[in-house]
Scaffold this motif. Structure first.
Motif, PDB file in Angstrom:
ATOM      1  N   LYS A   1       0.840  -1.205   0.000  1.00  0.00           N
ATOM      2  CA  LYS A   1       0.000   0.000   0.000  1.00  0.00           C
ATOM      3  C   LYS A   1       0.875   1.256   0.000  1.00  0.00           C
ATOM      4  CE  LYS A   1      -3.538   2.828   0.922  1.00  0.00           C
ATOM      5  NZ  LYS A   1      -4.430   3.317  -0.157  1.00  0.00           N
ATOM      6  N   GLN A   2       1.914   1.255   0.812  1.00  0.00           N
ATOM      7  CA  GLN A   2       2.777   2.432   0.937  1.00  0.00           C
ATOM      8  C   GLN A   2       3.526   2.721  -0.353  1.00  0.00           C
ATOM      9  OE1 GLN A   2       5.686   2.094   4.072  1.00  0.00           O
ATOM     10  NE2 GLN A   2       6.313   4.222   3.915  1.00  0.00           N
ATOM     11  N   VAL A   3       4.106   1.688  -0.971  1.00  0.00           N
ATOM     12  CA  VAL A   3       4.904   1.947  -2.178  1.00  0.00           C
ATOM     13  C   VAL A   3       4.016   2.307  -3.367  1.00  0.00           C
ATOM     14  CG1 VAL A   3       6.834   0.525  -1.403  1.00  0.00           C
ATOM     15  CG2 VAL A   3       5.052  -0.508  -2.848  1.00  0.00           C
ATOM     16  N   ILE A   4       2.788   1.815  -3.393  1.00  0.00           N
ATOM     17  CA  ILE A   4       1.870   2.218  -4.459  1.00  0.00           C
ATOM     18  C   ILE A   4       1.461   3.675  -4.279  1.00  0.00           C
ATOM     19  CG2 ILE A   4      -0.475   1.905  -5.351  1.00  0.00           C
ATOM     20  CD1 ILE A   4      -0.078  -1.099  -5.082  1.00  0.00           C
ATOM     21  N   ASP A   5       1.077   4.038  -3.051  1.00  0.00           N
ATOM     22  CA  ASP A   5       0.669   5.422  -2.791  1.00  0.00           C
ATOM     23  C   ASP A   5       1.800   6.398  -3.076  1.00  0.00           C
ATOM     24  OD1 ASP A   5      -1.806   4.533  -2.061  1.00  0.00           O
ATOM     25  OD2 ASP A   5      -1.580   4.926   0.082  1.00  0.00           O
TER      26      ASP A   5
ATOM     27  N   ASP B   1      -9.202 -10.134  -0.640  1.00  0.00           N
ATOM     28  CA  ASP B   1      -8.486  -9.506  -1.746  1.00  0.00           C
ATOM     29  C   ASP B   1      -9.327  -8.452  -2.447  1.00  0.00           C
ATOM     30  OD1 ASP B   1      -5.971 -10.923  -1.520  1.00  0.00           O
ATOM     31  OD2 ASP B   1      -7.113 -12.690  -2.071  1.00  0.00           O
ATOM     32  N   THR B   2     -10.633  -8.685  -2.532  1.00  0.00           N
ATOM     33  CA  THR B   2     -11.507  -7.636  -3.064  1.00  0.00           C
ATOM     34  C   THR B   2     -11.370  -6.374  -2.223  1.00  0.00           C
ATOM     35  OG1 THR B   2     -13.091  -9.212  -3.980  1.00  0.00           O
ATOM     36  CG2 THR B   2     -13.905  -7.001  -3.510  1.00  0.00           C
ATOM     37  N   ASP B   3     -11.355  -6.537  -0.904  1.00  0.00           N
ATOM     38  CA  ASP B   3     -11.204  -5.374  -0.033  1.00  0.00           C
ATOM     39  C   ASP B   3      -9.843  -4.722  -0.203  1.00  0.00           C
ATOM     40  OD1 ASP B   3     -12.145  -3.728   2.377  1.00  0.00           O
ATOM     41  OD2 ASP B   3     -10.204  -4.501   3.053  1.00  0.00           O
ATOM     42  N   PHE B   4      -8.795  -5.548  -0.306  1.00  0.00           N
ATOM     43  CA  PHE B   4      -7.465  -4.962  -0.415  1.00  0.00           C
ATOM     44  C   PHE B   4      -7.280  -4.240  -1.743  1.00  0.00           C
ATOM     45  CE2 PHE B   4      -2.818  -4.897  -0.739  1.00  0.00           C
ATOM     46  CZ  PHE B   4      -2.516  -4.361   0.510  1.00  0.00           C
ATOM     47  N   ILE B   5      -7.872  -4.767  -2.792  1.00  0.00           N
ATOM     48  CA  ILE B   5      -7.817  -4.085  -4.086  1.00  0.00           C
ATOM     49  C   ILE B   5      -8.513  -2.730  -3.999  1.00  0.00           C
ATOM     50  CG2 ILE B   5      -8.774  -4.194  -6.435  1.00  0.00           C
ATOM     51  CD1 ILE B   5      -8.073  -7.249  -6.320  1.00  0.00           C
TER      52      ILE B   5
ATOM     53  N   THR C   1     -16.869  -2.791  -0.191  1.00  0.00           N
ATOM     54  CA  THR C   1     -16.288  -4.079  -0.549  1.00  0.00           C
ATOM     55  C   THR C   1     -17.394  -5.105  -0.804  1.00  0.00           C
ATOM     56  OG1 THR C   1     -14.211  -3.681   0.624  1.00  0.00           O
ATOM     57  CG2 THR C   1     -14.860  -5.978   0.299  1.00  0.00           C
ATOM     58  N   ILE C   2     -18.425  -5.066   0.017  1.00  0.00           N
ATOM     59  CA  ILE C   2     -19.547  -5.995  -0.188  1.00  0.00           C
ATOM     60  C   ILE C   2     -20.289  -5.654  -1.478  1.00  0.00           C
ATOM     61  CG2 ILE C   2     -21.761  -6.774   0.766  1.00  0.00           C
ATOM     62  CD1 ILE C   2     -20.456  -6.455   3.538  1.00  0.00           C
ATOM     63  N   LYS C   3     -20.395  -4.372  -1.777  1.00  0.00           N
ATOM     64  CA  LYS C   3     -21.016  -3.970  -3.044  1.00  0.00           C
ATOM     65  C   LYS C   3     -20.246  -4.548  -4.228  1.00  0.00           C
ATOM     66  CE  LYS C   3     -22.645   0.136  -5.543  1.00  0.00           C
ATOM     67  NZ  LYS C   3     -22.748   1.631  -5.513  1.00  0.00           N
ATOM     68  N   ILE C   4     -18.917  -4.494  -4.170  1.00  0.00           N
ATOM     69  CA  ILE C   4     -18.097  -5.078  -5.240  1.00  0.00           C
ATOM     70  C   ILE C   4     -18.309  -6.587  -5.293  1.00  0.00           C
ATOM     71  CG2 ILE C   4     -15.772  -5.397  -6.131  1.00  0.00           C
ATOM     72  CD1 ILE C   4     -14.964  -2.860  -4.530  1.00  0.00           C
TER      73      ILE C   4
END
Length: 337
Positions: free
Chosen positions: A146-150, A191-195, A317-320
């Motif tokens: 998360k940090q390196v992407i941001d 993984d859906t949530d993490f994405i 996340t649940i919506k996805i």
């Protein structure tokens, strides 16, 4: 010292109990479960992967309730940790907030988006802390990603692939897809949530999968569509054969690096940059369950609503996930915006 009541002594309840026992600012005051043998410690819930439900908790040191509402009403409880079957989360979150408690609620936030959004509104109505337990946002190696992407440390992300497969947990709840949502909602949702944590809400999803243990999707492969990232995919669910090794991986391709995590290879990220040998970055630290509970306690202590994970994000996340289930059933891409 914050006094904690844990409701539900299944796999995740015991995992949370172990994490609470390691937090110096909290003490478990009460536990609740309808099963008297679980309350006494005579019957201990089994885990479907190593590291879960492992605790030396002394059941004789706390109050015990077979009625969770009685635990919620206990004036000696400050925090209620809800580790119940998914379809019960709304009911008990509402009761706990109305009783003036802080609430940690295990993932998924609710069985469906409507119930999840109701929890969002409940959380908005109180000055207490209500936090979903989305542990991957706190997991060593995943918090690094998360940090390196941001920070765009290695440039833009060109592709991100995630995979998570585990043995099917046993019991009536896990055999009923109407209650648990299948492997898609129970395990793939990590993984859906993490994405969503990394990239926000996708514009659409395209999913394929099958049912095996339940009447819902138990193994799914999804592509998530984003304008800023060309390719984002995740595969997840329950193996058809018991005791098949647990899989938890990611491979992320940046403009200037490739990062690979594979829990089977240990707690490190393999990083390959141009014209350099691949290196292993050590990601030692607490399991995500411990870090999320420590973070939750800090939020309570500081009277600050959580920002790493919020009820609205957990609802999204649940919506996805519902869009993924819809895509499997309809055999076509499902749009979210």
């Amino acid at each position: 010292m914050y006094r904690v009541g844990v409701i539900g002594l299944g796999m995740m309840g015991l995992t949370h109990i172990e994490a609470w026992s390691k937090n110096p600012q909290a003490t478990i005051t009460a536990i609740a479960d309808q099963d008297a043998k679980r309350l006494s410690g005579e019957d201990v819930a089994a885990a479907n992967l190593d590291g879960l439900a492992e605790t030396n908790f002394d059941y004789n040191t706390v109050k015990k309730y077979t009625d969770a509402f009685e635990l919620i009403a206990d004036p000696d409880i400050d925090i209620v940790d809800i580790c119940l079957p998914t379809h019960l989360h709304l009911m008990f979150t509402k009761a706990a907030v109305e009783a003036g408690k802080h609430v940690l609620v295990e993932k998924p936030l609710a069985r469906n988006f409507t119930d999840a959004q109701a929890i969002v509104e409940i959380a908005k109505s109180t000055n207490k802390i209500v936090m979903p337990a989305q542990c991957m946002r706190f997991w060593p190696g995943w918090d690094w990603l998360k940090q390196v992407i941001d920070n765009k440390t290695y440039g833009n992300v060109l592709s991100a692939n995630f995979k998570r497969m585990g043995s099917h947990p046993k019991g009536a709840f896990y055999e009923n897809g109407d209650l648990n949502g299948g492997g898609l909602l129970d395990i793939h949702i990590h993984d859906t949530d993490f994405i969503q944590f990394l990239f926000g809400m996708p514009s659409a999803v395209s999913s394929t999968g099958y049912s095996f243990h339940t009447n819902k999707t138990d193994h799914v492969v999804t592509q998530y569509f984003y304008d800023q990232v060309p390719l984002v995919t995740a595969e997840g669910g329950w193996w058809t054969v018991d005791d098949t090794p647990f899989v938890m991986t990611y491979t992320v391709t940046f403009e200037k690096a490739v990062a690979i995590f594979d829990i089977a290879q240990g707690s490190h990220v393999t990083l390959k940059q141009p014209n350099q040998d691949a290196v292993q970055l050590s990601m030692t630290g607490e399991m995500g369950y411990q870090s999320e509970i420590n973070y939750f306690v800090d939020c309570v202590k500081n009277n600050q609503q959580p920002t790493i994970v919020t009820p609205q994000e957990a609802a999204n996340t649940i919506k996805i996930s519902e869009a993924e289930q819809g895509s499997v059933e309809q055999g076509k891409k499902v749009y979210l915006s």
